[in-house]
Design a protein around this motif. Structure first.
Motif, short mmCIF file in Angstrom:
data_model
loop_
_atom_site.label_atom_id
_atom_site.label_comp_id
_atom_site.label_asym_id
_atom_site.label_seq_id
_atom_site.Cartn_x
_atom_site.Cartn_y
_atom_site.Cartn_z
N ARG A 1 2.42 -2.74 -13.26
CA ARG A 1 1.12 -2.08 -13.31
C ARG A 1 0.19 -2.62 -12.23
NH1 ARG A 1 0.67 -2.32 -19.06
NH2 ARG A 1 -1.30 -3.46 -18.94
N PHE A 2 0.24 -3.94 -12.00
CA PHE A 2 -0.62 -4.52 -10.97
C PHE A 2 -0.24 -3.96 -9.60
CE2 PHE A 2 -2.33 -7.66 -8.05
CZ PHE A 2 -3.57 -7.93 -8.60
N ARG A 3 1.06 -3.87 -9.35
CA ARG A 3 1.51 -3.31 -8.08
C ARG A 3 1.05 -1.87 -7.93
NH1 ARG A 3 7.55 -3.29 -5.30
NH2 ARG A 3 7.13 -1.60 -3.83
N ASP A 4 1.26 -1.05 -8.96
CA ASP A 4 0.98 0.37 -8.86
C ASP A 4 -0.51 0.68 -8.85
OD1 ASP A 4 3.70 0.79 -8.88
OD2 ASP A 4 3.80 1.35 -10.99
N GLU A 5 -1.27 -0.01 -9.69
CA GLU A 5 -2.67 0.35 -9.87
C GLU A 5 -3.63 -0.41 -8.96
OE1 GLU A 5 -3.01 2.88 -11.50
OE2 GLU A 5 -1.38 2.96 -12.95
N ILE A 6 -3.24 -1.61 -8.53
CA ILE A 6 -4.13 -2.43 -7.69
C ILE A 6 -3.63 -2.48 -6.25
CG2 ILE A 6 -5.17 -4.69 -7.35
CD1 ILE A 6 -6.17 -3.27 -9.87
N LEU A 7 -2.41 -2.97 -6.06
CA LEU A 7 -1.92 -3.20 -4.70
C LEU A 7 -1.60 -1.90 -3.96
CD1 LEU A 7 0.46 -6.25 -5.40
CD2 LEU A 7 -1.88 -6.29 -4.49
N SER A 8 -1.05 -0.93 -4.64
CA SER A 8 -0.61 0.29 -3.97
C SER A 8 -1.73 1.31 -3.75
CB SER A 8 0.52 0.96 -4.76
OG SER A 8 1.66 0.12 -4.82
N ALA A 9 -2.78 1.24 -4.58
CA ALA A 9 -3.79 2.31 -4.58
C ALA A 9 -4.73 2.25 -3.40
CB ALA A 9 -4.59 2.26 -5.88
N GLY A 10 -4.87 1.07 -2.76
CA GLY A 10 -5.81 0.97 -1.65
C GLY A 10 -7.18 1.47 -2.04
N ASP A 11 -7.80 2.24 -1.14
CA ASP A 11 -9.13 2.79 -1.42
C ASP A 11 -9.04 4.28 -1.76
OD1 ASP A 11 -11.96 2.22 -1.57
OD2 ASP A 11 -12.21 3.50 0.18
N SER A 12 -7.91 4.68 -2.33
CA SER A 12 -7.76 6.09 -2.68
C SER A 12 -8.56 6.46 -3.92
CB SER A 12 -6.28 6.42 -2.91
OG SER A 12 -5.75 5.66 -4.00
N PHE B 1 -9.08 -1.01 -11.58
CA PHE B 1 -9.03 -2.11 -12.54
C PHE B 1 -8.83 -1.57 -13.96
CE2 PHE B 1 -10.34 -5.49 -15.32
CZ PHE B 1 -9.92 -6.64 -14.67
N ARG B 2 -9.53 -0.51 -14.30
CA ARG B 2 -9.38 0.09 -15.63
C ARG B 2 -7.96 0.62 -15.82
NH1 ARG B 2 -13.92 1.12 -18.69
NH2 ARG B 2 -15.95 0.82 -17.67
N ALA B 3 -7.38 1.18 -14.76
CA ALA B 3 -6.01 1.68 -14.87
C ALA B 3 -5.03 0.54 -15.11
CB ALA B 3 -5.64 2.44 -13.60
N PHE B 4 -5.34 -0.63 -14.57
CA PHE B 4 -4.47 -1.80 -14.75
C PHE B 4 -4.58 -2.38 -16.15
CE2 PHE B 4 -4.36 -6.57 -14.29
CZ PHE B 4 -2.98 -6.68 -14.43
N LEU B 5 -5.80 -2.67 -16.61
CA LEU B 5 -5.97 -3.34 -17.90
C LEU B 5 -6.47 -2.43 -19.02
CD1 LEU B 5 -7.39 -6.95 -17.35
CD2 LEU B 5 -5.08 -6.22 -17.90
N SER C 1 0.84 -1.20 0.00
CA SER C 1 0.00 0.00 0.00
C SER C 1 0.88 1.25 0.00
CB SER C 1 -0.89 -0.01 1.25
OG SER C 1 -1.61 1.19 1.36
N ARG C 2 0.48 2.23 -0.80
CA ARG C 2 1.19 3.51 -0.83
C ARG C 2 0.16 4.64 -0.92
NH1 ARG C 2 4.18 0.86 1.08
NH2 ARG C 2 6.34 0.30 0.54
N VAL C 3 -0.50 4.90 0.22
CA VAL C 3 -1.52 5.94 0.28
C VAL C 3 -1.15 6.92 1.38
CG1 VAL C 3 -3.31 4.38 -0.58
CG2 VAL C 3 -2.98 4.65 1.89
N THR C 4 -1.87 8.01 1.42
CA THR C 4 -1.61 9.04 2.44
C THR C 4 -2.39 8.78 3.72
OG1 THR C 4 -1.23 10.68 0.70
CG2 THR C 4 -1.69 11.51 2.93
N TYR C 5 -3.67 8.40 3.58
CA TYR C 5 -4.56 8.37 4.73
C TYR C 5 -4.82 6.93 5.20
CZ TYR C 5 -5.11 13.08 3.05
OH TYR C 5 -4.85 14.36 2.63
N PRO C 6 -4.74 6.68 6.51
CA PRO C 6 -4.88 5.30 7.01
C PRO C 6 -6.21 4.64 6.66
CG PRO C 6 -4.81 6.91 8.82
CD PRO C 6 -4.41 7.63 7.59
N SER C 7 -7.28 5.40 6.57
CA SER C 7 -8.58 4.80 6.25
C SER C 7 -8.64 4.26 4.83
CB SER C 7 -9.71 5.82 6.45
OG SER C 7 -9.88 6.11 7.80
N GLN C 8 -7.68 4.62 3.99
CA GLN C 8 -7.64 4.16 2.60
C GLN C 8 -6.54 3.14 2.37
OE1 GLN C 8 -7.15 7.96 0.58
NE2 GLN C 8 -9.36 8.18 0.30
N SER C 9 -5.94 2.64 3.43
CA SER C 9 -4.72 1.85 3.30
C SER C 9 -4.98 0.38 2.98
CB SER C 9 -3.92 1.94 4.61
OG SER C 9 -2.70 1.25 4.49
#
Length: 674
Positions: free
Chosen positions: A634-645, A652-656, A483-491
């Motif tokens: 792309r999977f790491r950046d767009e799916i795993l890192s994005a959390g609920d941001s 998913f669209r950003a990934f594929l 996860s690479r987000v700013t806010y804990p509620s979106q982590s």
């Protein structure tokens, strides 16, 4: 009177990599720590709510995100131990801890001054210069307050609080009943009862009996690992039936009867939903999901249901023919299915489940998961023997990136113990966030694999399905770690319920790949057999899973004031045409996912996420390299890192570059044309 600040549970964690100091944790410190931490959080909430300055994102939403740090530590530590290392002291205070946390949460949602500030920020969110992730946080915070009863009239708020408190207590009691019923039963066997069982399973059963002072005997438990293994390999049909009935009858009457808890839970969930303006609990539960409503979820399940039933009927006919060819003289029953399906796999695909397990040592499968993450995402996992867990079987791993940078800390806890809840799960002791600096996550994985006798616990053998479970939960861990987000509620895993299983289902694909299996020394002919056999049994697996999902959705759409859940489930299974020799994977009296977890009206999430997973993995297959570096990045950046941001569909669209293809799931389950 002892200074509350001296309570070790209230101190920041000072172990290596910010690890909690489990050696200092005492059961008796939890309630005092909780009392103090709630008091601190109440003061923080009062300060936020009482500000004279107009409400802004920073002084209201962000301030809420920063609040409650000590309470979060105490809460996460307690529920970690409650689920995985539940001492009698922990069990004694579970209900009170749950009640206090529930009451505190409701009090925050019903703080009128705070609510006014949140609503003001929400009203101005589009004109306040906020970036997209901040707007999403405002909207999710606003929705959370509404779902917590913030807009209710005073009398309705009081009723909401009472419902929430009671549901919390019922959930704890349900889980404790399942745990107690599971621990209270054992199948006591002698050497003459072991025909067909793999040596590793016999060793584990002997170890359990010896631990109870019954050397020379063999104990099979109601853990799913034992249940699946025994029903697959035991040649004793009478004992298979005994175990199946004990497993499926848990909490269905008697001392640990969960039906009254289920009935009251369903009624209260229904009342709460109506109080909040929803037609039923299912619509309330799914509002913030990818499906958005139970109709969409049900539609996907029904696309799988009839093809799954037809394929299951074909499989059942084949198994019955095998029984008849052996002059068995009986009709296929639920306790027969796994045993005869194993015979088909051996005969048709030369797949011997015991032979596969002989290659799948726990330590090797764990390392294969680490190696897979290294090839996909550049991660390294280093054992930290200097970081103690909450039990000797718990190991700590420092996780670093390909450049050596810190990623986080991972605990693994894979072996069955009587004080653990059944099943497998991932949890977070600390979530990643970057509000005031780079906070790295601390996550843990728990399973219940039947342990090999000491001292070589790593020699524990796993079935291919258990190895898949390890990879599944590891996928959740990667979601939290990367996860690479700013806010804990979106982590990390704080995403929609029907999206959270996507990274975990996705990770399962690698354990059955040629590239990974070859690393265990699995012979090529056995790899071929495993791959070919993946298509077999999908009727059974689909019906078992989707049946649970459909009944869960249906029972949570009931609008009658009172429903007899036992009668409802039976009638719904009859209406669906559930094959009796298959049945639901989880019978309601021990269905902890929906009565002691976060999956009420949302068990469908596993299939929904599997549709995303099937589509995503097809993209890797199409490249000719299941470790394709560009897709993995792309999977790491767009799916795993994005959390609920952002919205999960956006991720998913950003990934594929497109929306998911629902037919991918039909292809993955080999149901096309069924």
């Amino acid at each position: 009177m002892t200074d509350p600040i001296a309570n070790p549970l209230l101190q920041p964690w000072t172990g290596p990599l910010g690890a909690p100091l489990f050696a200092q944790v005492r059961d008796e410190d939890f309630l005092p720590a909780l009392t103090t931490a709630i008091g601190w959080h109440e003061a923080e909430i009062a300060a936020i709510a009482g500000q004279e300055a107009p409400a802004t994102f920073d002084n209201s939403i962000a301030a809420l995100e920063r609040s409650g740090e000590a309470l979060a530590r105490v809460r996460r530590l307690f529920w970690t131990l409650s689920s995985a290392q539940g001492t009698p002291g922990i069990r004694t205070i579970e209900a009170e801890i749950s009640a206090r946390l529930s009451a505190h949460s409701v009090a925050i949602s019903h703080n009128d001054a705070l609510v006014a500030r949140i609503f003001a920020v929400h009203a101005a969110r589009r004109e306040s210069g906020l970036i997209p992730e901040q707007i999403r946080l405002v909207e999710s915070s606003h929705a959370g307050f509404l779902r917590g009863g913030a807009a209710l009239a005073p009398a309705d708020k009081e009723r909401f609080a009472a419902i929430d408190a009671r549901l919390s207590a019922l959930s704890v009691q349900f889980g404790q009943n399942v745990l107690a019923a599971t621990a209270a039963w054992v199948l006591d066997l002698g050497p003459e009862d072991l025909t067909g069982l793999p040596p590793a399973m016999c060793e584990a059963a002997a170890g359990r009996a010896a631990a109870k002072g019954q050397a020379g005997r063999y104990h099979v438990t109601l853990d799913r690992t034992d249940f699946e293994g025994f029903l697959t390999f035991s040649q004793r049909r009478d004992l298979r039936e005994t175990l199946w009935r004990a497993f499926t009858d848990r909490c269905d009457g008697g001392t640990y009867d969960n039906w009254p808890i289920i009935a009251e839970t369903l009624a209260l969930r229904r009342e709460r939903a109506v109080l909040l303006g929803y037609v039923d609990h299912a619509h309330y539960a799914l509002e913030d999901s990818m499906a958005h409503d139970p109709e969409a979820a049900t539609d996907l399940m029904r696309q799988l249901w009839e093809p799954g039933k037809r394929r299951a009927a074909e499989e059942a006919a084949e198994l019955q023919a095998l029984i008849d060819a052996e002059s068995g003289g009986f009709a296929l029953a639920p306790w027969d299915w796994r045993f005869y399906a194993e015979q088909v796999r051996r005969a048709r695909y030369a797949l011997d489940g015991a032979a596969v397990a002989a290659h799948l040592r726990l330590d090797a499968v764990r390392q294969a998961a680490f190696d897979t993450a290294a090839r996909l995402y550049g991660l390294s996992f280093t054992r930290r023997a200097d970081i103690a867990g909450y039990h000797p079987d718990v190991w700590a791993w420092e996780v670093t990136d390909r450049d050596g940078g810190a990623v986080g800390l991972l605990y693994t806890d894979y072996l069955a113990r009587p004080d653990k809840h059944g099943g497998a799960w991932m949890g977070s002791l600390r979530v990643q966030e970057a509000m005031d600096g780079d906070v790295r996550p601390v996550v843990y994985l728990v399973a219940n694999f039947a342990a090999a006798p000491p001292p070589d616990r790593g020699a524990t053998r796993l079935s291919i399905d258990e190895a898949r479970t390890l990879f599944h939960e590891f996928g959740h861990a990667l979601h939290g770690l990367l996860s690479r987000v700013t806010y804990p509620s979106q982590s990390g895993t704080a995403v929609a319920r029907d999206f959270v299983e996507f990274p975990s289902k996705f990770m399962e694909n690698w354990i059955v790949s040629r590239e990974v299996l070859a690393g265990f020394g699995v012979p090529d002919d056995l790899i071929v057999a495993i791959r070919q056999a993946e298509a077999y049994g999908q009727g059974f697996a689909t019906v078992e899973l989707i049946g649970c999902s459909l009944v869960d959705l249906a029972v949570h759409q009931q609008t009658a004031a009172e429903t007899d859940p036992r009668a409802f489930v039976a009638a719904e299974l009859d209406r669906l045409g559930m094959p009796p020799e298959v049945g639901m994977r989880h019978h309601f009296p021990y269905f902890t996912h929906i009565f002691d977890g976060g999956y009420s009206a949302a068990y469908y999430s596993y299939a929904w996420s599997e549709a995303l997973d099937a589509d995503a993995f097809e993209a890797f297959i199409e490249t000719g390299d299941i470790f394709d570096p560009q897709l993995a990045a792309r999977f790491r950046d767009e799916i795993l890192s994005a959390g609920d941001s952002r919205d999960p569909m956006e991720s998913f669209r950003a990934f594929l570059g497109r929306a998911p293809d629902a037919q991918a799931l039909m292809r993955a389950r080999h149901l096309v044309g069924a």
